[in-house]
Design a protein around this motif. Sequence first.
Motif, mmCIF file in Angstrom:
data_model
loop_
_atom_site.group_PDB
_atom_site.id
_atom_site.type_symbol
_atom_site.label_atom_id
_atom_site.label_comp_id
_atom_site.label_asym_id
_atom_site.label_seq_id
_atom_site.Cartn_x
_atom_site.Cartn_y
_atom_site.Cartn_z
ATOM 1 N N UNK A 75 0.809 -1.222 0.000
ATOM 2 C CA UNK A 75 0.000 0.000 0.000
ATOM 3 C C UNK A 75 0.841 1.271 0.000
ATOM 4 N N UNK A 76 2.152 1.139 0.162
ATOM 5 C CA UNK A 76 3.003 2.328 0.226
ATOM 6 C C UNK A 76 3.127 2.981 -1.143
ATOM 7 N N UNK A 77 2.952 4.289 -1.162
ATOM 8 C CA UNK A 77 3.093 5.070 -2.386
ATOM 9 C C UNK A 77 4.162 6.147 -2.259
ATOM 10 N N UNK A 78 4.807 6.211 -1.115
ATOM 11 C CA UNK A 78 5.921 7.144 -0.909
ATOM 12 C C UNK A 78 7.061 6.401 -0.231
ATOM 13 N N UNK A 79 8.252 6.509 -0.805
ATOM 14 C CA UNK A 79 9.448 5.894 -0.232
ATOM 15 C C UNK A 79 10.552 6.938 -0.143
ATOM 16 N N UNK A 80 11.111 7.091 1.053
ATOM 17 C CA UNK A 80 12.346 7.855 1.236
ATOM 18 C C UNK A 80 13.479 6.842 1.219
ATOM 19 N N UNK A 81 14.295 6.875 0.176
ATOM 20 C CA UNK A 81 15.415 5.940 0.050
ATOM 21 C C UNK A 81 16.694 6.633 0.500
ATOM 22 N N UNK A 82 17.409 5.994 1.417
ATOM 23 C CA UNK A 82 18.683 6.522 1.911
ATOM 24 C C UNK A 82 19.784 5.602 1.410
ATOM 25 N N UNK A 83 20.585 6.112 0.469
ATOM 26 C CA UNK A 83 21.656 5.345 -0.152
ATOM 27 C C UNK A 83 22.988 5.700 0.513
ATOM 28 N N UNK A 84 23.439 4.861 1.420
ATOM 29 C CA UNK A 84 24.714 5.107 2.078
ATOM 30 C C UNK A 84 25.876 4.871 1.126
ATOM 31 N N UNK A 85 26.885 5.737 1.200
ATOM 32 C CA UNK A 85 28.041 5.617 0.303
ATOM 33 C C UNK A 85 28.809 4.325 0.518
ATOM 34 N N UNK A 86 28.838 3.811 1.737
ATOM 35 C CA UNK A 86 29.583 2.592 2.024
ATOM 36 C C UNK A 86 29.244 2.068 3.399
ATOM 37 N N UNK A 87 29.610 0.825 3.652
ATOM 38 C CA UNK A 87 29.299 0.171 4.920
ATOM 39 C C UNK A 87 29.802 0.958 6.122
ATOM 40 N N UNK A 89 20.135 2.126 4.017
ATOM 41 C CA UNK A 89 21.284 1.247 4.172
ATOM 42 C C UNK A 89 22.397 1.647 3.229
ATOM 43 N N UNK A 90 23.536 1.000 3.370
ATOM 44 C CA UNK A 90 24.604 1.231 2.394
ATOM 45 C C UNK A 90 24.177 0.612 1.064
ATOM 46 N N UNK A 91 24.758 1.082 -0.016
ATOM 47 C CA UNK A 91 24.302 0.679 -1.349
ATOM 48 C C UNK A 91 24.392 -0.835 -1.564
ATOM 49 N N UNK A 92 25.421 -1.463 -1.029
ATOM 50 C CA UNK A 92 25.574 -2.911 -1.214
ATOM 51 C C UNK A 92 24.450 -3.674 -0.524
ATOM 52 N N UNK A 93 24.137 -3.286 0.727
ATOM 53 C CA UNK A 93 23.064 -3.968 1.448
ATOM 54 C C UNK A 93 21.720 -3.694 0.808
ATOM 55 N N UNK A 94 21.518 -2.455 0.332
ATOM 56 C CA UNK A 94 20.253 -2.139 -0.316
ATOM 57 C C UNK A 94 20.041 -2.988 -1.569
ATOM 58 N N UNK A 95 21.085 -3.196 -2.316
ATOM 59 C CA UNK A 95 20.969 -3.903 -3.595
ATOM 60 C C UNK A 95 20.894 -5.421 -3.443
ATOM 61 N N UNK A 96 21.224 -5.940 -2.284
ATOM 62 C CA UNK A 96 21.297 -7.396 -2.082
ATOM 63 C C UNK A 96 19.935 -8.060 -2.264
#
Length: 243
Positions: free
Chosen positions: A68-80, A236-243
């Motif tokens: 049901x979510x229509x809004x996402x705040x994505x936080x892309x960390x540069x690294x772990x 999360x950091x980009x690697x964890x987000x993409x996993x």
Amino acid sequence: MHSGGVRRAVTATAVLASFLTVLSACGGAGNSGATQASDRASRTHAATAAPTGVPGVGDRLQRRIPSASRQVVAVYGDGKDSADSTVVLYTKHGSTWQRERGWAGHNGKKGWTTDHHEDDGRSPVGVFTLSDAGGVLPDPGSGLPYTRSAAFAAPRWWPASHWHDFDYVIAIDYNRVKGTPPNDPTRPEGAKKGGGIWLHMDHGSGTSACVSVSEQAMRYLLRTLDPRQRPVVVMGDRADLAA
């Protein structure tokens, strides 16, 4: 106030005694150095959004975003182990996630963790709802329920650069009770799991666990996030987000 907002009056004396515990996650001096806003802004995801998922977010976390979510705040960390991040607001139109705005930001001064504990200096990786807001300053027109209180003010023994961190805050629903002011100290999973993790105003370096962005960004988020759209933060950091 925005039509979706609900003003809740609280007194500073009612929460001040417990507020220092809440602040342990959000404040304190971070890493030194100024924000490289222009450099990281250039690395923000392009406006073209993926039709079936938030850009840069893999199946593991994508499945945790409520349907049901229509809004996402994505936080892309540069690294772990990095305190630098990029924060992007996406809105879902049909099956497409459209990028609305993006900003340079900061996260925990020691980076990210999938097993956050009190005072570890890292922000928790995950998907969390966004239900409540507040701060020292008057409600700027928040769509989320907004609690104004002087009890949000950062302690004056902190560096002066941190004094306005909590002029505006949005509670990240990690180990907290939704529907309460952001500085409510209740920790359903216990104090050892940490808490008091917010989106708040940036002081130019890492936080203790929160995510920070500019005052302009906080105003925009407060006025744009709508409870009817079931907003969440994916962080999360980009690697964890993409996993």
